[in-house]
Every structure is written in structure tokens, then in C-alpha cells.
Design an enzyme around this catalytic site. Structure first.
Site, PDB file in Angstrom:
ATOM      1  N   LYS A 111       0.821  -1.188   0.000  1.00 31.51           N
ATOM      2  CA  LYS A 111       0.000   0.000   0.000  1.00 31.51           C
ATOM      3  C   LYS A 111       0.866   1.252   0.000  1.00 31.51           C
ATOM      4  CE  LYS A 111      -3.142  -2.300   3.256  1.00 31.51           C
ATOM      5  NZ  LYS A 111      -3.550  -2.272   4.691  1.00 31.51           N
ATOM      6  N   GLY A 112       2.110   1.091   0.415  1.00 31.18           N
ATOM      7  CA  GLY A 112       2.977   2.246   0.674  1.00 31.18           C
ATOM      8  C   GLY A 112       3.175   3.195  -0.492  1.00 31.18           C
ATOM      9  N   GLU A 126       7.655   1.612  -6.310  1.00 29.63           N
ATOM     10  CA  GLU A 126       7.820   1.151  -4.927  1.00 29.63           C
ATOM     11  C   GLU A 126       8.007   2.363  -4.010  1.00 29.63           C
ATOM     12  OE1 GLU A 126       7.213  -0.707  -2.651  1.00 29.63           O
ATOM     13  OE2 GLU A 126       8.450  -2.495  -2.724  1.00 29.63           O
ATOM     14  N   ASP A 177      14.571  -1.085   1.084  1.00 29.05           N
ATOM     15  CA  ASP A 177      15.302  -1.193   2.346  1.00 29.05           C
ATOM     16  C   ASP A 177      16.301  -2.359   2.217  1.00 29.05           C
ATOM     17  OD1 ASP A 177      15.810  -0.682   5.091  1.00 29.05           O
ATOM     18  OD2 ASP A 177      14.289  -2.094   5.719  1.00 29.05           O
ATOM     19  N   LYS A 216      17.331   3.111   0.796  1.00 26.45           N
ATOM     20  CA  LYS A 216      18.212   3.060   1.975  1.00 26.45           C
ATOM     21  C   LYS A 216      19.350   2.100   1.647  1.00 26.45           C
ATOM     22  CE  LYS A 216      14.805   2.525   5.377  1.00 26.45           C
ATOM     23  NZ  LYS A 216      14.346   2.079   6.719  1.00 26.45           N
ATOM     24  N   PHE A 250      14.118   4.973  10.156  1.00 31.86           N
ATOM     25  CA  PHE A 250      12.776   4.454   9.876  1.00 31.86           C
ATOM     26  C   PHE A 250      11.898   5.662   9.587  1.00 31.86           C
ATOM     27  CE2 PHE A 250       8.605   2.723  10.242  1.00 31.86           C
ATOM     28  CZ  PHE A 250       8.766   1.511   9.586  1.00 31.86           C
ATOM     29  N   VAL A 251      11.362   5.705   8.374  1.00 27.70           N
ATOM     30  CA  VAL A 251      10.620   6.892   7.951  1.00 27.70           C
ATOM     31  C   VAL A 251       9.131   6.598   7.793  1.00 27.70           C
ATOM     32  CG1 VAL A 251      12.536   8.135   6.891  1.00 27.70           C
ATOM     33  CG2 VAL A 251      11.325   6.407   5.548  1.00 27.70           C
ATOM     34  N   ARG A 309       0.387   7.088   7.361  1.00 30.55           N
ATOM     35  CA  ARG A 309       0.420   7.110   5.893  1.00 30.55           C
ATOM     36  C   ARG A 309      -0.094   8.430   5.331  1.00 30.55           C
ATOM     37  NH1 ARG A 309       1.407   1.898   3.912  1.00 30.55           N
ATOM     38  NH2 ARG A 309       0.404   0.204   5.019  1.00 30.55           N
TER      39      ARG A 309
END
Ligand code: IMP
Length: 177
Positions: free
Chosen positions: A42-43, A98, A102, A130, A151-152, A164
């Protein structure tokens, strides 16, 4: 865990400016083809909806869902497709959208799986990268911003399904209470 938004990394304006540049670059690179844009849920939804509106070319859009972290901030290394693409990839120029690369495990799995469907080409466009966290080498063709090991959250990115909806990208600090 106590969560605090430690800092703002990219403002709404900075994101919009970079997304516009990415849209122009993709429009130039795909001027001769009508690519299939695959949005990884979903990101990437917020990034993709802004990016798609910066494209001046014709595209087809589809969505794919992969299993995610759950409530942890570390990748389990186990990736699963939970919602598949409806369109055929065969002979198509495909762009995967995307949110963040990571460890690279998700994209590594996606690339291997989608390549079996014989696309004419398969490229990756990620909002964030990252590189210091990489465990699987994946070629990221288009990158919005390369960041350090934070961590964002925000602009589509979540922690335990929250944040979100933030219009900016922030760094989340997690502390034991
Ligand atoms: P990877 O498989 O480790 O490359 O991670 C891929 C997915 O993990 C991303 O698509 C995100 O959904 C999630 N993820 C990785 N890092 C972060 C982060 O800093 N914030 C929020 N989600 C993240």
C-alpha cells in the site's frame, strides 16, 4: 514502545518538486512505448498517484500487493504476493513503483517472479532508497531520494498502519517505555 516524529526529512514541497522531475524523466525515457505501471500497495499509493499525474505519456496502471512487515520495523525476509496484477506482462515495458527499498528482499522477489512472465523490460522507480541496509542486490533505475538508515513515515509510508496520511516524510523514533 513510545513513538515520536523526530524530524521532518522531506517537506510536501520538496517531495512534489522531486516527483515532478521523476515524471519528466520517465516521460522522456518511455516516450516511444506505452508502459505498464505496476504500483506496489500500500505504501506507494500516494507517491504513484502524484507521479502518474506528472506523466505526459500514455500508460496502463495496475496494482500488486505484497506481504509487509506487520508491526515490526525489520523485514522478515518472507515475501508473498497477496494481490496479483490483472494485466499480462508478456512483451510489455513494465515499471514497478515502490515506496522504499530497504533490504531489497521484496523487490528481489518481485523481480524474479515478474521476470518469469516475460516482459519486454522491467524497471524500478522507488521514492526512497536506503542503500546501507541492502541484503539483496536489486537494480533501482529511478530513485526519488537516497536516505541514511532511518525508519521513515508519512507520504504513504506507515508504522503499524499509521502515519500514511502525513503530507511530508518524517523520521520516527521508537523508544521502550
Ligand atoms: P525491503 O524488502 O526490506 O526492501 O522492504 C520493503 C518494504 O518495507 C517497503 O516497501 C516498505 O513497505 C517497508 N519499509 C522499509 N523501510 C521502511 C521505513 O523506513 N518506513 C516504512 N516502511 C518501510
Amino acid at each position: 514502545m513510545r513513538e515520536t516524529i523526530e524530524s521532518q526529512l522531506y517537506s510536501r514541497e520538496a517531495i512534489a518538486a522531486r516527483v515532478k522531475e521523476l515524471g519528466q524523466q520517465l516521460s522522456r525515457d518511455y516516450a516511444e512505448s506505452e508502459p505498464l505501471v505496476v504500483v506496489v500497495l500500500k505504501g506507494s499509493a500516494m507517491f504513484a498517484s502524484d507521479l502518474l499525474r506528472e506523466l505526459s505519456i500514455d500508460v496502463e496502471v495496475d496494482y500488486i500487493g505484497t506481504s509487509s512487515y506487520g508491526d515490526a520495523t525489520e523485514s522478515s525476509g518472507h515475501v508473498r504476493i497477496v494481490k496479483d496484477i490483472g494485466a499480462s506482462l508478456q512483451g510489455r515495458h513494465v515499471i514497478i513503483i515502490e515506496d522504499i527499498v530497504d533490504t531489497g528482499l521484496t523487490l528481489d522477489y518481485l523481480l524474479r517472479t515478474l521476470n518469469l512472465r516475460e516482459p519486454a523490460s522491467l524497471k524500478i522507480c522507488a521514492l526512497l532508497d536506503k542503500p546501507s541496509r541492502r541484503r539483496a542486490e536489486v537494480p533501482v533505475d529511478y530513485i526519488g531520494f537516497s536516505i541514511d538508515d532511518h525508519f521513515v513515515i508519512g507520504y504513504g509510508l506507515d508504522y503499524a498502519s499509521r502515519y500514511r496520511n502525513l503530507p511530508y516524510i518524517g523520521v520516527l523514533k521508537l523508544e521502550a517505555e
